[in-house]
Design an enzyme around this catalytic site. Structure first.
Site, PDB file in Angstrom:
ATOM      1  N   PRO A  65       0.827  -1.217   0.000  1.00  0.00           N
ATOM      2  CG  PRO A  65      -0.739  -1.572   1.681  1.00  0.00           C
ATOM      3  CD  PRO A  65       0.576  -2.064   1.174  1.00  0.00           C
ATOM      4  CB  SER A  67      13.234 -16.301   3.056  1.00  0.00           C
ATOM      5  OG  SER A  67      12.340 -15.591   3.880  1.00  0.00           O
ATOM      6  CE  LYS A 107      12.695 -12.007   1.673  1.00  0.00           C
ATOM      7  NZ  LYS A 107      13.055 -13.410   1.436  1.00  0.00           N
TER       8      LYS A 107
END
Length: 838
Positions: free
Chosen positions: A386, A707, A750
C-alpha cells in the site's frame, strides 16, 4: 439426361395444347407402337398419356436415344428413374412401367444438348433391354385400356366427386389453369380424368409413379380422389394460417391508421400527447445512439412493447429504465488517443518519480498504437504494498493518453452480479459495475482501473473473480454480456489496469490473463525526492500555506522517514507532513508572521517522540542473535532470530508464533548443525544434555516462510560455537540438510528493508544473482551483496572476526572446502562468495 421441366422457347405450354387431351388420337398418334423402342430415363417428372411437356436432355445416351427416335417413327419410351440423383442409371434403377411418347419438336443446343417437346400416348411395360450402348433400347408391351366404357352409377359418382374436389382446390388457391378446369369438367372417361388431374397435382415421384402403375381406370380415379382430399386438407390449413396472418396485419394497419388520425386531431385541437412525444423522443435517441444492428433491433423491440403497454403498468417503468441505459451507453463514442511519445513521457515523469518499468510499458503501448490503429487494449496489474502510488499511476496513464479515467474497488465484493449485473426480472435491477463505469466515462475506450482484485471474496452468490475472466480476457471481452443489458458490449478498446497488494490470492485463471508489473517500495532517497516534489506542495495547498510560511528541510524529511515512518509506501510520511502543516497553519491563524523552519532538531516539537528507535540488539555483536530479512504485505522488514543453549535433555523449543514452514526450517538447521558438529568443534553431548530454544520476537505477529532458514542456522551455530554474529549483516535464504542455500523471492523489498534499518551488507543466495542485477542503481548504491550457495559461506560472512573460536571455525571450513573443490558444482555460473560493492 433429363434435368427438369422447362418451357420450350416460350411457345408451347402444356395447357395451350390441353384440348388435344380430350380429343381422340390423331392419325399420327394412333400409329402402331412397335415392340422395341428407344428408352429415355427421366428424373424429377413422371409423364402420363396425353400429357404434353418440354424436356431438357443432356446425357449422351439420352441424346443418342432421341436421335434414334427421330430417325425412326419419332416414338420413344419415357421411364422415371428410381434415384433422381443417379447420373448413369442401370437397368435395375429405372421403373418397369413408363409412357410411350411422341417427339413433337426438337431443338439442338450449341454444346450438344437438346430440348424436346413430347406428348404421352399410352402406358407400356418394359419386358427387357435389347441394347445398352450407345443408348437404351427396350422391348415393351403396350398396356391397353377399354375405351367408351359406359359409366355405372358408382363410376359416375366417383367422376363427379373428383370434379368437385378439383373445383374446391381451385377455390382454396390451387394453381390450375382455367382451360384445364374446363376440360376436367367436360371429361367423362375415368382413366383420362385421373391422368389429367394427376399431372396437375404437386405429387412426389413415388406417388406419381404409383398412379402410373395403376392400370384399372376406376382404381386410378379412386387414388386421385384420395390424393385430392389430402391436398384440400393442406390447402385449408394453409388458408387458415394466411387468414390469421392477414387479420393480424389488418389489425396493425388499422391501429396505425387510427393512431395517425388521433395525432392529426390532437394537432388541430392544439392538444399534446406527452406519452406519444416521449416515445418519439426515445425513438430518435435510439437512432442517434448509433448502436450495433443487434442492439438497435432489441431497443426497437422493447420500444414497441412500451408503446403497446399501459403507462401505469409495472413493467413499463422497467422497460423505460432499460431503454435509458441502452441509449446512454457509449456504443460508438470514444476519445482520441494522444500518441505523442515525448508528451506522454513528460506527463508520466511530472506525476511520478522513478517507476521506470511501468512508464516504459505505457510508452511501448503508445508506440504500437501509433503504428497500428486497431489493437486490443492491454490488461495490466500493478502489484505492490500500500501507498506506492498504484492508483495515482492509473490517473497519470489516462492523462498521458488523453482518455477518461474510471476507478472501481472490488475489495470485499462477493456477489457475481456486481460484475455481470442483475437480471431485469429482479426489483431494482441494475447493470454491473463494469457497464456502470463505462456509462460514467461516456466513451468506450477509457482507462478502467479495478482496485483490490486480490481481495475479492466468494460465497453462495457466486464468484466475482470468475466473472472477471470474461472482462479481462482480450479474446472474449469484445462481446461482454451483462445480465441486465442482455446484449453484447465491446470492451476490447478499454485499457484495464488492476491493482493488488499480493498476486498469490488472485485465482490462477485470472492471474494468467494479467500482465503483472511489480511495484516495490521506495528507498529513503526516492522518498525524499517524492516528498519534496509532490507531497509537501500538495499539503501546502490543502492547508492554505506556502513556502513563505513553512520550510521543511531535507534533514527533517529524512528523520520523518527513519524515525516516524517505516513503510514501503508514502502514506504515513504524508500524514506526518500534514501534521506539521496543521500545526504551522494554526500558528499562522493565531497571528504568527514570517517563515517557520521545520528542521530535524525541532521536528519532535511538532510530531512528538520518535515512533521507531534502533533496537538494543543492533548496538553490539552478540552470540546467538542473527538478523534476517522478511517479506510482508506492506513491503520488506527485518526480523531478529535469537537462540539460547540451556541445560536440559536435548529438546528443541520454537517460540514467536511461527508457521509450519519456519518450524521445519529450524529442524533442518538443527540437523545440519549436528551433522557438522565435529568439523565446527561442537561437542556431541551438547545435543543430548542441553535444550535449544529459538525465539523470533514480536510473538503476536504470525510468521512463516522458508527464507529464514540460513538466519536460524547462523543463530544456532553462533550459540553452539560461542562466536558472535555481525550486527551490520542481514541475510535471507532457505537452507537444506546438506547446508546448501536455495533462492528466495522478494529480494528488492528485503534489500529496501535493510537500507531502512541502516544495514549495508546483505547475504543473498547465489541463484538470486539475477534479482540483484535487476535492482535499481539507487537501491544498490552503498550496499554490499555477498552471494552464497552454502552455509560455509554464510558463516564466513556473518560471524564476527575477533573471536578465537572463529579462527578454529575457519580452519574447519577450509578443510571442508579443499575436499569439496574436487567436485563439479552443479550450479553453472554461480558466483560463489562473490561480493558486490556499489
Amino acid at each position: 439426361m433429363v434435368d427438369k421441366e422447362e418451357t420450350f422457347g416460350g411457345t408451347e405450354e402444356a395447357p395451350a395444347s390441353a384440348v388435344e387431351i380430350a380429343e381422340t388420337k390423331t392419325e399420327e398418334q394412333a400409329r402402331k407402337v412397335p415392340d422395341t423402342i428407344p428408352l429415355l430415363p427421366v428424373r424429377d417428372v413422371v409423364v402420363y398419356p396425353f400429357m404434353i411437356l418440354p424436356l431438357f436432355v443432356g446425357r449422351e445416351k439420352s441424346v443418342r436415344a432421341v436421335d434414334e427416335s427421330l430417325s425412326r417413327d419419332r416414338l420413344i419410351l419415357l421411364v422415371a428413374q428410381r434415384d433422381a440423383e443417379k447420373e448413369d442409371p442401370g437397368v435395375d434403377e429405372i421403373h418397369s412401367v413408363g409412357t410411350v411418347a411422341m417427339i413433337m419438336r426438337m431443338l439442338k443446343m450449341p454444346d450438344g444438348r437438346v430440348k424436346v417437346l413430347v406428348q404421352g400416348l399410352t402406358r407400356a411395360r418394359v419386358l427387357g433391354i435389347e441394347r445398352r450402348d450407345p443408348y437404351f433400347e427396350a422391348r415393351i408391351a403396350e398396356i391397353h385400356e377399354a375405351e367408351g366404357v359406359t359409366s355405372a352409377i358408382e363410376v359416375e359418382a366417383l367422376i363427379r366427386s373428383v370434379k368437385e374436389l378439383v373445383s374446391k382446390s381451385v377455390t382454396l388457391g390451387k394453381q390450375i389453369a382455367p382451360d384445364v378446369v374446363v376440360i376436367v369438367s367436360n371429361l367423362d372417361h375415368p382413366g383420362r380424368l385421373a391422368d389429367l388431374v394427376a399431372s396437375h397435382l404437386d405429387l412426389k415421384i413415388e406417388q406419381a409413379q404409383e398412379v402410373l402403375d395403376l392400370f384399372d381406370p376406376i382404381q386410378r380415379l379412386k387414388k386421385i380422389g384420395e390424393l385430392l382430399s389430402k391436398e384440400i386438407e393442406v390447402l385449408e390449413v394453409q388458408q387458415r394460417i394466411q387468414s390469421q396472418a392477414r387479420e393480424e396485419m389488418d389489425k396493425t394497419h388499422r391501429e396505425y391508421y387510427l393512431r395517425e388520425q388521433m395525432k392529426a386531431i390532437q394537432k388541430e385541437l392544439g392538444e399534446t400527447d406527452d406519452r406519444g412525444q416521449e416515445l418519439q423522443e426515445l425513438e430518435q435517441k435510439i437512432k442517434k445512439a448509433k448502436m450495433p444492428d443487434g442492439v438497435e433491433a432489441e431497443a426497437k423491440a422493447q420500444l414497441g412493447r412500451l408503446n403497446r403497454m399501459h403507462p401505469d403498468a409495472a413493467e413499463a417503468s422497467v422497460i423505460r429504465t432499460y431503454l435509458d441505459w441502452l441509449i446512454e451507453l457509449p456504443w460508438s463514442r470514444q476519445t482520441k488517443d494522444k500518441l505523442s511519445i515525448k508528451q506522454a513521457s513528460k506527463i508520466l515523469d511530472e506525476d511520478h518519480y522513478n517507476l521506470e518499468k511501468v512508464k516504459e510499458r505505457i510508452l511501448e503501448y503508445l508506440a504500437v498504437r501509433k503504428l497500428k490503429k486497431k489493437m486490443k487494449g492491454p490488461i495490466l496489474c500493478f502489484v505492490g504494498p500500500p501507498g506506492v502510488g498504484k492508483t495515482s499511476l492509473g490517473r497519470s496513464i489516462a492523462r498521458a493518453m488523453g482518455r477518461k479515467f474510471i476507478r472501481i474497488s472490488l475489495g470485499g465484493v462477493r456477489d457475481e452480479a456486481e460484475i455481470r449485473g442483475h437480471r431485469r426480472t429482479y426489483i431494482g435491477a441494475l447493470p454491473g459495475r463494469i457497464i456502470q463505469g463505462i456509462k460514467q466515462a461516456g466513451s468506450n475506450n477509457p482507462v478502467f482501473m479495478i482496485d483490490e482484485v486480490d481481495k475479492v471474496g466468494t460465497d453462495f452468490r457466486g464468484d466475482p473473480s470468475s466473472a472477471l475472466l470474461e472482462v479481462l480476457d482480450p479474446e472474449q471481452n469484445f462481446s461482454f454480456s451483462d445480465h441486465y443489458l442482455g446484449v453484447p458490449f465491446d470492451l476490447s478498446n478499454v485499457m484495464f489496469i488492476c491493482t493488488a497488494n499480493l498476486a498469490d490470492p488472485i485465482i490462477s485463471a485470472l492471474r494468467d490473463r494479467l500482465e503483472i508489473i511489480d511495484i516495490s517500495g521506495y528507498t529513503e532517497e526516492e522518498k525524499l525526492h517524492i516528498a519534496k516534489r509532490y507531497l509537501i506542495p500538495r499539503q501546502y495547498r490543502e492547508h492554505g500555506i506556502d513556502g513563505k510560511r513553512l520550510l521543511i528541510t531535507d534533514e527533517a524529511i529524512l528523520k520523518m522517514i527513519d524515525e516516524y515512518t517505516r513503510e514501503a509506501g508514502l502514506r504515513n510520511l504524508e500524514r506526518e507532513i500534514a501534521r506539521v502543516c496543521r500545526k504551522v497553519a494554526r500558528e499562522v491563524a493565531e497571528g504568527k508572521r514570517g517563515q517557520t523552519r521545520a528542521t530535524a532538531t525541532v521536528l519532535q516539537r511538532y510530531l512528538g517522540a520518535p515512533k521507531f528507535l534502533p533496537d538494543p540488539e543492533q548496538a553490539t555483536d552478540e552470540v546467538g542473535v542473527a538478523t534476517g530479512l522478511a517479506w510482508t504485505q506492506t513491503g520488506g522488514d527485518i526480523i531478529y532470530i535469537e537462540c539460547s543453549i540451556l541445560r536440559g535433555k536435548g529438546n528443541l523449543s520454537l517460540t514467536g508464533h511461527l508457521g509450519e514452514v519456519m518450524k521445519e526450517s529450524a529442524q533442518a538447521a538443527l540437523s545440519y548443525a549436528r551433522s557438522r558438529a565435529a568439523d565446527l568443534g561442537i561437542k556431541d553431548d551438547v545435543f543430548t544434555k542441553c535444550d535449544i530454544h529459538i525465539h523470533v520476537p514480536a510473538g503476536a505477529i504470525p510468521k512463516d516462510g522458508p527464507s529464514a532458514g540460513i538466519t536460524m542456522a547462523t543463530a544456532l551455530l553462533s550459540a553452539l560455537t560461542k562466536v558472535p554474529v555481525k550486527r551490520d549483516v542481514a541475510m535471507t535464504g532457505e537452507v537444506t540438510l546438506r547446508g546448501k542455500v536455495l533462492p528466495v523471492g522478494g529480494v528488492k523489498e528485503k534489500v529496501l528493508a535493510a537500507r531502512r534499518m541502516g544495514i549495508h551488507t546483505v547475504l543473498i543466495p547465489a541463484r538470486n544473482d539475477k534479482d540483484v542485477k535487476e535492482l535499481p542503481a539507487n537501491v544498490k548504491r552503498g550496499m554490499e551483496f555477498i552471494l552464497v550457495d552454502h552455509m560455509d559461506r554464510v558463516l564466513e560472512g556473518a560471524l564476527a572476526t575477533q573471536a578465537r573460536a572463529k579462527r578454529r571455525l575457519q580452519v574447519a571450513i577450509s578443510a571442508k572446502r579443499a575436499t569439496a573443490s574436487q567436485r563439479q558444482l552443479s550450479l553453472a555460473g554461480t558466483a560463489r562468495g562473490r561480493r558486490y560493492r556499489v
